[in-house]
Design a protein around this motif. Sequence first.
Motif, PDB file in Angstrom:
ATOM      1  N   LYS A  50       0.854  -1.106  -0.074  1.00 16.14           N
ATOM      2  CA  LYS A  50       0.131   0.143  -0.017  1.00 16.14           C
ATOM      3  C   LYS A  50       1.140   1.131   0.190  1.00 16.14           C
ATOM      4  O   LYS A  50       2.108   1.092   0.396  1.00 16.14           O
ATOM      5  N   ALA A  51       0.227   2.308  -0.400  1.00 11.15           N
ATOM      6  CA  ALA A  51       0.937   3.576  -0.612  1.00 11.15           C
ATOM      7  C   ALA A  51       1.124   4.097   0.946  1.00 11.15           C
ATOM      8  O   ALA A  51       0.267   4.014   1.624  1.00 11.15           O
ATOM      9  N   TYR A  52       2.423   4.605   1.371  1.00  7.28           N
ATOM     10  CA  TYR A  52       2.750   5.113   2.551  1.00  7.28           C
ATOM     11  C   TYR A  52       3.341   6.333   2.500  1.00  7.28           C
ATOM     12  O   TYR A  52       4.534   6.397   1.983  1.00  7.28           O
ATOM     13  N   VAL A  53       2.543   7.257   2.836  1.00  9.69           N
ATOM     14  CA  VAL A  53       3.156   8.562   2.498  1.00  9.69           C
ATOM     15  C   VAL A  53       3.089   9.630   3.831  1.00  9.69           C
ATOM     16  O   VAL A  53       2.034   9.586   4.442  1.00  9.69           O
ATOM     17  N   PHE A  54       4.174  10.296   4.203  1.00  3.04           N
ATOM     18  CA  PHE A  54       3.915  11.243   5.275  1.00  3.04           C
ATOM     19  C   PHE A  54       4.889  12.519   5.105  1.00  3.04           C
ATOM     20  O   PHE A  54       5.614  12.287   4.298  1.00  3.04           O
ATOM     21  N   GLY A  55       4.576  13.535   5.859  1.00  4.38           N
ATOM     22  CA  GLY A  55       5.556  14.610   5.669  1.00  4.38           C
ATOM     23  C   GLY A  55       5.557  15.541   6.588  1.00  4.38           C
ATOM     24  O   GLY A  55       4.833  15.111   7.775  1.00  4.38           O
ATOM     25  N   GLY A  56       6.194  16.526   6.517  1.00  6.49           N
ATOM     26  CA  GLY A  56       6.300  17.587   7.877  1.00  6.49           C
ATOM     27  C   GLY A  56       7.363  18.579   7.352  1.00  6.49           C
ATOM     28  O   GLY A  56       7.720  19.191   6.280  1.00  6.49           O
ATOM     29  N   THR A  57       8.096  19.391   8.379  1.00 12.45           N
ATOM     30  CA  THR A  57       8.671  20.446   8.319  1.00 12.45           C
ATOM     31  C   THR A  57      10.186  19.809   8.668  1.00 12.45           C
ATOM     32  O   THR A  57      10.294  19.402   9.780  1.00 12.45           O
ATOM     33  N   LEU A  58      11.250  20.217   7.858  1.00 10.61           N
ATOM     34  CA  LEU A  58      12.540  19.918   8.573  1.00 10.61           C
ATOM     35  C   LEU A  58      12.959  20.674   9.739  1.00 10.61           C
ATOM     36  O   LEU A  58      12.746  21.768   9.709  1.00 10.61           O
ATOM     37  N   TYR A  95      -2.073   4.749   6.324  1.00 11.66           N
ATOM     38  CA  TYR A  95      -1.137   3.434   6.301  1.00 11.66           C
ATOM     39  C   TYR A  95       0.173   4.133   6.997  1.00 11.66           C
ATOM     40  O   TYR A  95       0.747   3.214   7.571  1.00 11.66           O
ATOM     41  N   ALA A  96       0.416   5.288   7.077  1.00  7.59           N
ATOM     42  CA  ALA A  96       1.366   5.687   7.843  1.00  7.59           C
ATOM     43  C   ALA A  96       1.224   6.434   9.273  1.00  7.59           C
ATOM     44  O   ALA A  96       2.188   6.485  10.081  1.00  7.59           O
ATOM     45  N   LYS A  97      -0.019   6.608   9.399  1.00  7.67           N
ATOM     46  CA  LYS A  97      -0.374   7.136  10.909  1.00  7.67           C
ATOM     47  C   LYS A  97       0.076   6.691  11.959  1.00  7.67           C
ATOM     48  O   LYS A  97       0.407   7.116  13.073  1.00  7.67           O
ATOM     49  N   ILE A 136       7.616  12.272   2.153  1.00  6.16           N
ATOM     50  CA  ILE A 136       8.323  11.065   2.023  1.00  6.16           C
ATOM     51  C   ILE A 136       7.133  10.081   1.340  1.00  6.16           C
ATOM     52  O   ILE A 136       6.094   9.960   1.940  1.00  6.16           O
ATOM     53  N   LYS A 137       7.610   9.454   0.233  1.00  6.09           N
ATOM     54  CA  LYS A 137       6.560   8.497  -0.369  1.00  6.09           C
ATOM     55  C   LYS A 137       7.304   6.980  -0.345  1.00  6.09           C
ATOM     56  O   LYS A 137       8.322   6.841  -0.447  1.00  6.09           O
ATOM     57  N   ALA A 138       6.431   6.101  -0.040  1.00  3.82           N
ATOM     58  CA  ALA A 138       7.069   4.836   0.276  1.00  3.82           C
ATOM     59  C   ALA A 138       5.816   3.739   0.024  1.00  3.82           C
ATOM     60  O   ALA A 138       4.684   4.028  -0.317  1.00  3.82           O
ATOM     61  N   ARG A 139       6.203   2.411  -0.126  1.00  8.43           N
ATOM     62  CA  ARG A 139       5.446   1.235  -0.139  1.00  8.43           C
ATOM     63  C   ARG A 139       5.575   0.336   0.942  1.00  8.43           C
ATOM     64  O   ARG A 139       6.717   0.073   1.379  1.00  8.43           O
ATOM     65  N   SER A 158       7.277  -4.351   6.211  1.00  8.19           N
ATOM     66  CA  SER A 158       8.501  -3.606   5.841  1.00  8.19           C
ATOM     67  C   SER A 158       8.254  -2.344   5.099  1.00  8.19           C
ATOM     68  O   SER A 158       7.090  -2.438   4.279  1.00  8.19           O
ATOM     69  N   VAL A 159       8.850  -1.295   5.154  1.00  6.40           N
ATOM     70  CA  VAL A 159       8.625  -0.268   4.344  1.00  6.40           C
ATOM     71  C   VAL A 159       9.765  -0.044   3.389  1.00  6.40           C
ATOM     72  O   VAL A 159      11.057  -0.107   3.627  1.00  6.40           O
ATOM     73  N   LYS A 160       9.396   0.183   1.997  1.00  7.12           N
ATOM     74  CA  LYS A 160      10.350   0.541   0.995  1.00  7.12           C
ATOM     75  C   LYS A 160      10.304   1.850   0.475  1.00  7.12           C
ATOM     76  O   LYS A 160       9.165   2.236   0.071  1.00  7.12           O
TER      77      LYS A 160
END
Length: 172
Positions: A50-58, A95-97, A136-139, A158-160
């Motif tokens: 499944k798509a695994y997407v998260f993001g934020g501020t550096l 999926y990333a929460k 950040i995008k992952a599977r 696992s996350v790729k």
Amino acid sequence: MKKLIPVALLAAAAIVVPAQAGKPTDPGSQGKGHSKAHTNSKCKHSTLTKAYVFGGTLTANPTLTQTAGQATTNTTSDDLYSVGLTLTVTHANKYAKADHAKGSTFTDTLTDVAVSLGQNADNTQRTPQAGDHVTIKARRAFKTKRNCTANATAAVGSVKYKRVGFGGQPTP
């Protein structure tokens, strides 16, 4: 009528002779020499993702090291990087929460990921720095198909990591 019978016999002989000429000496041996093992075509991609997407501020300046694509300077489609990141998570898909809650800190080095850099106000390429937005995008592997063996490179859970996208210049 007497003239048609020899023509019909010749036509029948023309059909029978080629059929008998191609017969193998041992018809029971056909297909026995084929030793390639057959695999289940439904198991080509045995681990489902499944798509695994998260993001934020550096929160710190990232480190970028190119790991692939140095030989092709005129194209960036094959460039891969090793990216060291520290960020405060502001969003994540469902999926990333569980792994990256809002407000948590993510610190890791992601290897062999594609990178897209943001732009400055004058449309020049921006060097990412603290305060910029990052996605950040992952599977993520979540299950193995029934009657298939698990893929060794994508174990369940696992996350790729695939891509890191740096946003443009932050607005005040």
